[in-house]
Write a protein that holds these residues in place. Structure first.
Motif, PDB file in Angstrom:
ATOM      1  N   LEU A 177       0.832  -1.202   0.000  1.00  0.00           N
ATOM      2  CA  LEU A 177       0.000   0.000   0.000  1.00  0.00           C
ATOM      3  C   LEU A 177       0.869   1.255   0.000  1.00  0.00           C
ATOM      4  CD1 LEU A 177      -2.676  -1.166   2.581  1.00  0.00           C
ATOM      5  CD2 LEU A 177      -3.103  -0.736   0.158  1.00  0.00           C
TER       6      LEU A 177
ATOM      7  N   ALA B  40      -5.516   1.676   3.042  1.00  0.00           N
ATOM      8  CA  ALA B  40      -6.230   0.406   3.092  1.00  0.00           C
ATOM      9  C   ALA B  40      -7.721   0.579   2.837  1.00  0.00           C
ATOM     10  CB  ALA B  40      -5.994  -0.263   4.442  1.00  0.00           C
TER      11      ALA B  40
ATOM     12  N   LEU C 255      -6.036  -6.460  -3.224  1.00  0.00           N
ATOM     13  CA  LEU C 255      -4.809  -6.763  -2.487  1.00  0.00           C
ATOM     14  C   LEU C 255      -4.624  -8.278  -2.434  1.00  0.00           C
ATOM     15  CD1 LEU C 255      -2.434  -5.860  -0.632  1.00  0.00           C
ATOM     16  CD2 LEU C 255      -4.018  -6.173   1.290  1.00  0.00           C
TER      17      LEU C 255
ATOM     18  N   LEU D 123      -0.396  -5.369  -4.980  1.00  0.00           N
ATOM     19  CA  LEU D 123      -1.597  -4.545  -5.087  1.00  0.00           C
ATOM     20  C   LEU D 123      -1.906  -4.303  -6.559  1.00  0.00           C
ATOM     21  CD1 LEU D 123      -3.691  -2.957  -3.360  1.00  0.00           C
ATOM     22  CD2 LEU D 123      -2.242  -0.940  -3.721  1.00  0.00           C
TER      23      LEU D 123
END
Length: 502
Positions: free
Chosen positions: A41, A48, A122, A260
Motif C-alpha cells: 500500500l 487500506a 490486495l 496490489l
C-alpha cells in the motif's frame, strides 16, 4: 493509452525474519502477510480503505486437509489481514493451495478488474514455518489462533487430480521423491550418467545461490558452488536420488509478500504515479495430468504451453525477456520450462530474481508472490523491458505464468481453456493397480531416510499390456543406487502390501 479498466500492478511488499537475528519478533503468518500488505500500500501511496478485495494464498497448514496448525491459525486469513491494516473489503477470498496460487490470483483478478468486478485488489500470503517449528511444544509458544468474523470465499484444497493414494501406498508420499522421478526420467532420456546429471543440477543452481546471497529476504543467503551443492555431507545429506538437501525447496522460513492490483481508472483517481504501473502483458493457467497418466515423465506439456502462451499473448519471444523467475522447488521444473523457452540453464540473464526456492526459501504456496514483487521492482528500474514469472503447484501439476512490463498493454483473456482441451485429449496410459509379470523400468528413485534406511521406488510398464504401475523396489537397491535402471527388464509381483519388484 490504456483503457480505464486495464489492470496494473501498482504496489509490492516483502517482509522476512530469521530466528536469532536482530529484529526477530516471532510474527504469525497473519502478521507477516499484513506487514507485507502495508508495504505494498505504501509503495503505491494509497490507503487500506481503498481496497475492495483481499485475496490470500493459504499457508501449508491450512491448505492441507490433514494438517493441524501447531500454534493455531486464523479461520479467515483474508479478513485477519484486512483487520490488521484497517481495510474493510467487500470480498475476501482464500485461494486454492499450490505454488501456482500467487500468479493465478494475479491472472484471475486482472481479468476481474478488466471486467469491472473489482477496482482495488490486495493479494497477500506468508509462511512462518520456521517460527512454528521452533516454538511448537514449548511452554512459551505463542497462540496464532484468531477469528475475525466476516464473509469468506474459501476455495477447495486443490488436491484432486494430484494426490494418488496408489502412489502414496508405495512410498511416494513426499514431494522430493516424486520430483526425483521426473529428473531421473529426464537424465535417462538425455543419456547422461549419474555424475553428469548431478553436475548439471549443481551448475543450474550455483547462480541461484549468488542471487540469494544478495537478497536481504533470503532464508539461506550463502553462495555455494556446483560441487558444494551436490556433494553429500552431514549437512547436505541425500534426500531422494538425485537430490541432496541443498537443492530442494527450503520450507523453514518466515516470509511474507503482497501485491496490489487496480484499474488504470483507480490508479489515476488515487494519484498513483505512472512510473509505478506495471502491466500484465501475457498470462496462462494450465493443468497437467496425474503422474501415472503422463505420456512422458521427463516432460510437462502443460508447463511448456503455459510458458509459451504467456509470451504469445505478449507478442514477444523469450529473447526479449530481461528477467526470468522459473519455479525452482527442484531442478526438473527449471530444466523443463527453460527447454520450452529455448533458454540455456546458464543464460546470462539468470533464471531467478529471488534466489529460488532452495536458497531464497520456499514459503509454502506463496513463493511466487515474492518472485512477482521482485520482477515488478526490476521492471520499474528498467522501463520498457519484460519479466517472465512461471509458477508451479503439485507435482508439476498446476501452472500459472505471467509476463510483466511497464509498456502499456490492454488486458487480453488467455486461450488457456482451448489449450487445456487439447492437452486433455492427449492419449493417457492405463494404470495397473495390481501388477504381475515382466516389465520395464520407466523411472525410479531411492529415498534416503533420516535413520540411514533407503527405500527404492520404481514406475514402470508391463510388457504384456503396456499398463503403468508403481512398485517398491528394495530388492534391487544396488541397481537403483549404482546402476542405470531406466529401460531395464524386471519382474513385478502384487502382494498384500502392494506391488514389489522381485
Amino acid at each position: 493509452m490504456p483503457s480505464s479498466r486495464t489492470p496494473v500492478v501498482v504496489g509490492v511488499g516483502e517482509v522476512s525474519e530469521r530466528i536469532g537475528e536482530p529484529g526477530y519478533s516471532r510474527r504469525s503468518p497473519v502478521d507477516l502477510a499484513a506487514d507485507a500488505a502495508r508495504l505494498a500500500l505504501a509503495d503505491a501511496g494509497v490507503t487500506a480503505s481503498d481496497v475492495d478485495t483481499v485475496a490470500c494464498v493459504p499457508q501449508f497448514e491450512i491448505s492441507l486437509p490433514w494438517a493441524t496448525p501447531l500454534l493455531g491459525a486464523s479461520d479467515n486469513l483474508p479478513r485477519s489481514v484486512a483487520t490488521r491494516i484497517g481495510a474493510d473489503p467487500r470480498r475476501a477470498v482464500l485461494e486454492t493451495g499450490g505454488g501456482q496460487a500467487p500468479q493465478h490470483l494475479v491472472n484471475e483478478f486482472a481479468a476481474t478488474i478488466a471486467a469491472g468486478g473489482a477496482d482495488v485488489v490486495l493479494l497477500a500470503g506468508s509462511e512462518a514455518i520456521s517460527t512454528i517449528g521452533f516454538y511448537a511444544g514449548r511452554d512459551d509458544r505463542p497462540d496464532f489462533a484468531e477469528s475475525p468474523g466476516g464473509s469468506l470465499e474459501r476455495r477447495p484444497s486443490g488436491l484432486d487430480g494430484i494426490v494418488s493414494m496408489q502412489h502414496v501406498a508405495h512410498g511416494l508420499s513426499d514431494t522430493p521423491s516424486q520430483y526425483a522421478l521426473i529428473d531421473n526420467a529426464r537424465r535417462a532420456r538425455r543419456k547422461m550418467s549419474r555424475d553428469e546429471y548431478a553436475s548439471a543440477i549443481g551448475y543450474l543452481f550455483e547462480p541461484f545461490t549468488a542471487v540469494a546471497a544478495a537478497n536481504p529476504h533470503a532464508a539461506a543467503p550463502v553462495f555455494r558452488d556446483a560441487a558444494d551443492l551436490m556433494t553429500p555431507t552431514a549437512a547436505n545429506r541425500p534426500i531422494a536420488d538425485p537430490y541432496t538437501r541443498y537443492v530442494v525447496a527450503r520450507d523453514k522460513v518466515n516470509q511474507g509478500a503482497a501485491v496490489l492490483l487496480m484499474s488504470v481508472e483507480s490508479a489515476r483517481r488515487l494519484g498513483v504515479p505512472e512510473e509505478k504501473w506495471v502491466y500484465l502483458a501475457g498470462h496462462a493457467d494450465l493443468r497437467e495430468r496425474m503422474m501415472a497418466e503422463r505420456a512422458d515423465y521427463d516432460r510437462s506439456p502443460a508447463a511448456e504451453r503455459a510458458a509459451q502462451h504467456a509470451l504469445e499473448l505478449a507478442g514477444i519471444a523469450s529473447e526479449q525477456v530481461s528477467a526470468f523467475d522459473l519455479y525452482s522447488c527442484f531442478a526438473a521444473p527449471v530444466f523443463i520450462v527453460a527447454d520450452a523457452l529455448e533458454i540455456a540453464p546458464d543464460d546470462p540473464r539468470g533464471l531467478t530474481v529471488t534466489g529460488g526456492l532452495p536458497f531464497f526459501g520456499g514459503p509454502g504456496n506463496n513463493y511466487t508472490m515474492h518472485a512477482i514483487a521482485s520482477t515488478v521492482v526490476r521492471m520499474r528500474a528498467a522501463p520498457g523491458t519484460f519479466g517472465f514469472v512461471g509458477a508451479n503447484g503439485g507435482i508439476m501439476s498446476k501452472h500459472s505464468t505471467g509476463v510483466y512490463t511497464t509498456i502499456p498493454y490492454e488486458f487480453q483473456p488467455s486461450d488457456s481453456a482451448r489449450i487445456q482441451t487439447e492437452l486433455d485429449a492427449i492419449p493417457a496410459p492405463d494404470e495397473a493397480v495390481t501388477a504381475d509379470g515382466r516389465a520395464v523400468v520407466e523411472t525410479y528413485t531411492v529415498k534416503h531416510l533420516r535413520g540411514g534406511e533407503r527405500e527404492g521406488i520404481v514406475l514402470g510398464r508391463l510388457d504384456d499390456s503396456g499398463r503403468r504401475f508403481v512398485a517398491r523396489a528394495d530388492a534391487i537397491l544396488d541397481l537403483l543406487t549404482d546402476g542405470d535402471p531406466v529401460g531395464e527388464s524386471v519382474t513385478v509381483r502384487s502382494t498384500a502390501d502392494g506391488n514389489v519388484i522381485a
